[in-house]
Motif scaffolding. Structure first.
Motif, short mmCIF file in Angstrom:
data_model
loop_
_atom_site.label_atom_id
_atom_site.label_comp_id
_atom_site.label_asym_id
_atom_site.label_seq_id
_atom_site.Cartn_x
_atom_site.Cartn_y
_atom_site.Cartn_z
N SER A 219 0.86 -1.18 0.00
CA SER A 219 0.00 0.00 0.00
C SER A 219 0.90 1.23 0.00
O SER A 219 1.75 1.39 0.88
N PHE A 220 0.75 2.07 -1.04
CA PHE A 220 1.51 3.32 -1.15
C PHE A 220 0.53 4.47 -0.98
O PHE A 220 -0.50 4.50 -1.64
N VAL A 221 0.85 5.42 -0.10
CA VAL A 221 -0.03 6.56 0.13
C VAL A 221 0.71 7.86 -0.20
O VAL A 221 1.83 8.08 0.27
N TRP A 222 0.09 8.67 -1.06
CA TRP A 222 0.58 10.00 -1.41
C TRP A 222 -0.55 10.98 -1.16
O TRP A 222 -1.64 10.80 -1.69
N GLU A 223 -0.28 11.99 -0.34
CA GLU A 223 -1.26 13.04 -0.05
C GLU A 223 -2.64 12.46 0.28
O GLU A 223 -3.67 12.92 -0.21
N GLY A 224 -2.65 11.42 1.10
CA GLY A 224 -3.90 10.82 1.54
C GLY A 224 -4.54 9.83 0.58
O GLY A 224 -5.52 9.17 0.92
N GLU A 225 -4.01 9.72 -0.64
CA GLU A 225 -4.56 8.79 -1.64
C GLU A 225 -3.77 7.49 -1.62
O GLU A 225 -2.55 7.49 -1.78
N GLU A 226 -4.48 6.37 -1.44
CA GLU A 226 -3.83 5.06 -1.37
C GLU A 226 -3.87 4.36 -2.73
O GLU A 226 -4.89 4.34 -3.41
N GLU A 227 -2.73 3.79 -3.10
CA GLU A 227 -2.61 2.97 -4.32
C GLU A 227 -2.08 1.61 -3.87
O GLU A 227 -1.13 1.54 -3.08
N LEU A 228 -2.65 0.54 -4.41
CA LEU A 228 -2.21 -0.80 -4.05
C LEU A 228 -1.45 -1.42 -5.21
O LEU A 228 -1.85 -1.29 -6.37
N ALA A 229 -0.36 -2.12 -4.88
CA ALA A 229 0.44 -2.79 -5.90
C ALA A 229 0.85 -4.16 -5.39
O ALA A 229 1.08 -4.36 -4.20
N GLU A 230 0.94 -5.10 -6.33
CA GLU A 230 1.39 -6.44 -5.99
C GLU A 230 2.87 -6.58 -6.32
O GLU A 230 3.32 -6.17 -7.39
N LEU A 231 3.62 -7.15 -5.39
CA LEU A 231 5.03 -7.42 -5.61
C LEU A 231 5.14 -8.62 -6.56
O LEU A 231 4.66 -9.70 -6.27
N ILE A 232 5.73 -8.40 -7.74
CA ILE A 232 5.81 -9.44 -8.76
C ILE A 232 7.17 -10.12 -8.75
O ILE A 232 7.27 -11.33 -8.85
N ILE A 233 8.24 -9.31 -8.69
CA ILE A 233 9.62 -9.84 -8.71
C ILE A 233 10.41 -9.16 -7.60
O ILE A 233 10.32 -7.94 -7.44
N LYS A 234 11.19 -9.96 -6.88
CA LYS A 234 12.09 -9.41 -5.86
C LYS A 234 13.36 -10.24 -5.90
O LYS A 234 13.37 -11.39 -5.48
N LYS A 235 14.43 -9.66 -6.47
CA LYS A 235 15.73 -10.33 -6.55
C LYS A 235 16.72 -9.51 -5.74
O LYS A 235 16.99 -8.35 -6.08
N SER A 236 17.28 -10.11 -4.73
CA SER A 236 18.17 -9.41 -3.82
C SER A 236 19.31 -8.71 -4.53
O SER A 236 19.97 -9.29 -5.40
N ASP A 237 19.54 -7.45 -4.17
CA ASP A 237 20.59 -6.59 -4.73
C ASP A 237 20.48 -6.42 -6.24
O ASP A 237 21.45 -6.05 -6.90
N ASP A 238 19.30 -6.70 -6.83
CA ASP A 238 19.16 -6.60 -8.29
C ASP A 238 17.96 -5.77 -8.70
O ASP A 238 18.10 -4.73 -9.33
N ARG A 239 16.76 -6.22 -8.36
CA ARG A 239 15.56 -5.52 -8.84
C ARG A 239 14.34 -5.83 -7.99
O ARG A 239 14.30 -6.81 -7.26
N ILE A 240 13.36 -4.94 -8.15
CA ILE A 240 12.05 -5.16 -7.54
C ILE A 240 11.02 -4.66 -8.55
O ILE A 240 11.23 -3.65 -9.21
#
Length: 127
Positions: free
Chosen positions: A45-66
């Motif tokens: 959950s990411f919140v900017w100026e009170g507005e929430e946006e939801l995102a799913e974590l698809i890829i997580k490679k340590s020290d490489d990318r997200i």
């Protein structure tokens, strides 16, 4: 209408491990990317100026990318990714952001927003 894919590459004078910590953990993302960040499993959950946006974590490679996929954009192939790249010769470190804009007119503004966010990241980690 198809979204427009774009990339922004920004050099950062910091170790890949340090950068990875700041692009992958909710508490560190909250320091530079959004006003508030929470994670429940793979849903962020990411919140900017009170507005929430939801995102799913698809890829997580340590020290490489997200890579995240906004839940509201289920019907398309869009995502946003932050990838750490180290030049084989110079050992210079860059953060490569891949994202999608709604149309060609929005690409420049979206790139500027990412550049501004990454400048905040650089400031946060002292790079």
């Amino acid at each position: 209408m198809d979204k427009v894919k774009f990339e922004v590459e920004i050099a950062i004078k910091a170790s890949p491990n340090m950068i990875y910590q700041y692009i992958s953990s909710p508490s560190n993302l909250q320091e530079w990317f959004a006003d508030k960040v929470n994670a429940r499993g793979k849903i962020f959950s990411f919140v900017w100026e009170g507005e929430e946006e939801l995102a799913e974590l698809i890829i997580k490679k340590s020290d490489d990318r997200i890579r995240f996929k906004w839940l509201e954009s289920e019907g398309d192939d869009s995502f946003f990714e932050m990838k750490i790249q180290v030049d084989a010769l110079t050992k210079d470190v860059s953060l490569i952001v891949t994202d999608f804009a709604d149309d060609e007119d929005d690409v420049e503004e979206a790139k500027q927003l990412w550049e501004s966010q990454v400048e905040e990241l650089k400031h946060t980690i002292g790079a």
